[in-house]
Scaffold this active site. Structure first.
Site, mmCIF file in Angstrom:
data_model
loop_
_atom_site.group_PDB
_atom_site.id
_atom_site.type_symbol
_atom_site.label_atom_id
_atom_site.label_comp_id
_atom_site.label_asym_id
_atom_site.label_seq_id
_atom_site.Cartn_x
_atom_site.Cartn_y
_atom_site.Cartn_z
ATOM 1 N N SER A 50 0.852 -1.195 0.000
ATOM 2 C CA SER A 50 0.000 0.000 0.000
ATOM 3 C C SER A 50 0.890 1.249 0.000
ATOM 4 O O SER A 50 2.106 1.150 0.219
ATOM 5 C CB SER A 50 -0.884 0.015 1.247
ATOM 6 O OG SER A 50 -0.073 0.205 2.398
ATOM 7 N N ASP A 82 -1.140 -1.644 -3.947
ATOM 8 C CA ASP A 82 -2.495 -1.771 -3.401
ATOM 9 C C ASP A 82 -3.081 -0.374 -3.176
ATOM 10 O O ASP A 82 -2.440 0.487 -2.564
ATOM 11 C CB ASP A 82 -2.385 -2.536 -2.062
ATOM 12 C CG ASP A 82 -3.720 -2.949 -1.497
ATOM 13 O OD1 ASP A 82 -4.660 -3.167 -2.284
ATOM 14 O OD2 ASP A 82 -3.815 -3.086 -0.256
ATOM 15 N N ASP A 104 -7.128 3.273 -7.471
ATOM 16 C CA ASP A 104 -8.384 3.235 -6.729
ATOM 17 C C ASP A 104 -9.123 4.556 -6.888
ATOM 18 O O ASP A 104 -8.952 5.488 -6.105
ATOM 19 C CB ASP A 104 -8.097 2.941 -5.253
ATOM 20 C CG ASP A 104 -9.387 2.806 -4.456
ATOM 21 O OD1 ASP A 104 -10.467 3.050 -5.028
ATOM 22 O OD2 ASP A 104 -9.308 2.446 -3.270
ATOM 23 N N HIS A 180 -12.689 -3.453 4.786
ATOM 24 C CA HIS A 180 -11.316 -3.503 5.290
ATOM 25 C C HIS A 180 -11.287 -3.547 6.825
ATOM 26 O O HIS A 180 -12.189 -3.031 7.474
ATOM 27 C CB HIS A 180 -10.535 -2.279 4.798
ATOM 28 C CG HIS A 180 -10.275 -2.317 3.325
ATOM 29 N ND1 HIS A 180 -10.959 -1.543 2.425
ATOM 30 C CD2 HIS A 180 -9.412 -3.065 2.592
ATOM 31 C CE1 HIS A 180 -10.525 -1.803 1.210
ATOM 32 N NE2 HIS A 180 -9.589 -2.726 1.270
ATOM 33 N N HIS A 213 -11.474 -7.285 -2.219
ATOM 34 C CA HIS A 213 -10.727 -6.630 -1.124
ATOM 35 C C HIS A 213 -11.418 -6.964 0.196
ATOM 36 O O HIS A 213 -12.520 -7.489 0.224
ATOM 37 C CB HIS A 213 -10.731 -5.107 -1.333
ATOM 38 C CG HIS A 213 -9.759 -4.656 -2.356
ATOM 39 N ND1 HIS A 213 -8.641 -3.932 -2.047
ATOM 40 C CD2 HIS A 213 -9.723 -4.861 -3.695
ATOM 41 C CE1 HIS A 213 -7.961 -3.687 -3.160
ATOM 42 N NE2 HIS A 213 -8.599 -4.241 -4.173
ATOM 43 N N ASN A 256 -7.694 -10.405 -1.388
ATOM 44 C CA ASN A 256 -6.750 -9.567 -0.623
ATOM 45 C C ASN A 256 -6.821 -9.858 0.866
ATOM 46 O O ASN A 256 -7.906 -9.805 1.466
ATOM 47 C CB ASN A 256 -7.108 -8.091 -0.811
ATOM 48 C CG ASN A 256 -6.697 -7.557 -2.157
ATOM 49 O OD1 ASN A 256 -6.328 -8.310 -3.058
ATOM 50 N ND2 ASN A 256 -6.757 -6.250 -2.311
ATOM 51 N N ASP A 258 -4.850 -8.740 4.473
ATOM 52 C CA ASP A 258 -3.882 -7.988 5.262
ATOM 53 C C ASP A 258 -4.158 -8.184 6.754
ATOM 54 O O ASP A 258 -3.299 -8.617 7.516
ATOM 55 C CB ASP A 258 -3.957 -6.501 4.897
ATOM 56 C CG ASP A 258 -2.845 -5.695 5.560
ATOM 57 O OD1 ASP A 258 -2.034 -6.287 6.293
ATOM 58 O OD2 ASP A 258 -2.794 -4.464 5.371
ATOM 59 N N SER A 259 -5.391 -7.906 7.166
ATOM 60 C CA SER A 259 -5.708 -7.937 8.603
ATOM 61 C C SER A 259 -5.361 -9.265 9.261
ATOM 62 O O SER A 259 -4.862 -9.291 10.397
ATOM 63 C CB SER A 259 -7.197 -7.623 8.823
ATOM 64 O OG SER A 259 -7.471 -6.308 8.396
#
Ligand code: G3H
Ligand code: 13P
Ligand code: ZN
Length: 311
Positions: A50, A82, A104, A180, A213, A256, A258-259
């Site tokens: 990101s 990202d 985006d 997200h 996402h 996607n 990440d968390s």
């Protein structure tokens, strides 16, 4: 093997009814944990960075560490930007060696989204780089942009054909109810995704790769570990894995995450330091943290994405 684009990965994934994991990277241990899992399971993988990660680690460090991962593993790895916020950021990443960028423009008015996305596509394609666009907005936090739950908007299927045709994007992120971060649903709320929208998009864009996402499951074992060792995340709820598997069997080719990596890393470090209060050598707690990242990614590859053995 050099870095690859996502073109072949997505074609194979679409035809095979599975998805490729796109994992966010911020430092060496995260990269090593992800590619350790991909190598063990012979899976293609997307490492994504990101703008926040770039600001944190520095573009040069990120690209060189990812180059090292490619050299070390020999795997097909794509390096992806990202949530690229503007043309300039995308251009810097393309010039810096990324093989894929996301522009985006999802929070912009439709015609402005088309304009900026087309501009990125033109520059990227001239440099052999592929582009992900986005239509519809997710709730949650991306870099500095916060979209409150309730203000998100689902992708309108009637716009996707026009958007893809006019921009020339190579893949499209859509909003079907994922979000997200670690708080995707309210306590007591039943997790739901709009599979009807995904199905309609798949029908309108046959063979075209769709991106999901906000697809962390917020794995309960790591939330529990965080809470057990002094953290406070009682309400963290993610996307159920069976829904992600269903999406992967449909038009979704990129998922996607990440968390879930953040949770595993933090849970591992909290546990290690709680159990070993005298430790202060970072290698002592980063080694199990890196192993925790690898465990999560192995789990995603085998239980969610279905891309083991596809490298
Ligand atoms: O979608 C956002 C990703 O989780 C990256 O988060 O902008 O805090 O690095 P970040
Ligand atoms: P999660 O917060 O669900 O991991 O989503 C990550 C993401 O979408 C990165 O672009
Ligand atoms: Zn995202």
């Amino acid at each position: 093997m050099a870095l690859v684009t996502t073109t072949k990965m997505f074609k194979d994934a679409y035809e095979g009814g599975y998805a490729i994991g796109a994992f966010n990277v911020n430092n060496m241990e995260i990269i090593q944990g992800i590619v350790g899992a991909a190598k063990k399971l012979s899976a293609p993988v997307i490492l994504q960075c990101s703008k926040g990660a770039r600001d944190y680690a520095g573009l040069t460090y990120v690209t060189k560490m990812v180059d090292a991962a490619v050299e070390d593993t020999g795997l097909p790895i794509a390096l992806h930007l990202d949530h690229g916020p503007d043309f300039e950021t995308c251009k810097q990443c393309i010039d810096g060696g990324f093989t894929s960028v996301m522009i985006d423009g999802s929070s912009l008015p439709y015609e402005e989204n088309i304009a900026v996305t087309s501009k990125v596509v033109e520059y990227a394609h001239a440099h052999g780089v592929v582009v992900e666009g986005e239509l519809g907005t997710l709730a949650g936090v991306e870099d500095d942009v916060v979209v409150e739950s309730g203000n998100e908007s689902y992708t309108k299927p009637e716009q996707v054909e026009d958007f893809v045709k006019r921009t020339g994007v190579d893949s499209l992120a859509i909003a079907i109810g994922t979000s997200h971060g670690a708080y995707k649903f309210k306590p007591g709320q039943k997790p739901q995704l709009r599979f009807d929208i995904l199905e309609e998009v798949g029908r309108l864009l046959p063979g075209f790769p769709i991106v999901l996402h906000g697809a962390s499951s917020v794995m309960p074992e790591y939330v529990k570990m965080i809470n057990e060792f002094g953290g406070e995340m009682p309400d963290a709820i993610g996307i159920p894995e069976d829904m992600l598997r269903q999406a992967a069997s449909m038009a979704v080719c990129k998922i996607n995450v990440d968390s879930d990596l953040r949770l595993a890393l933090t849970a591992s470090i909290r546990k290690h330091l709680a159990e070993n209060p005298s430790h202060f050598d970072p290698r002592q707690y980063l080694k199990p943290a890196r192993a925790a990242i690898q465990e999560v990614v192995e789990h995603k590859i085998t239980e969610v994405l279905g891309c083991a053995g596809k490298a």
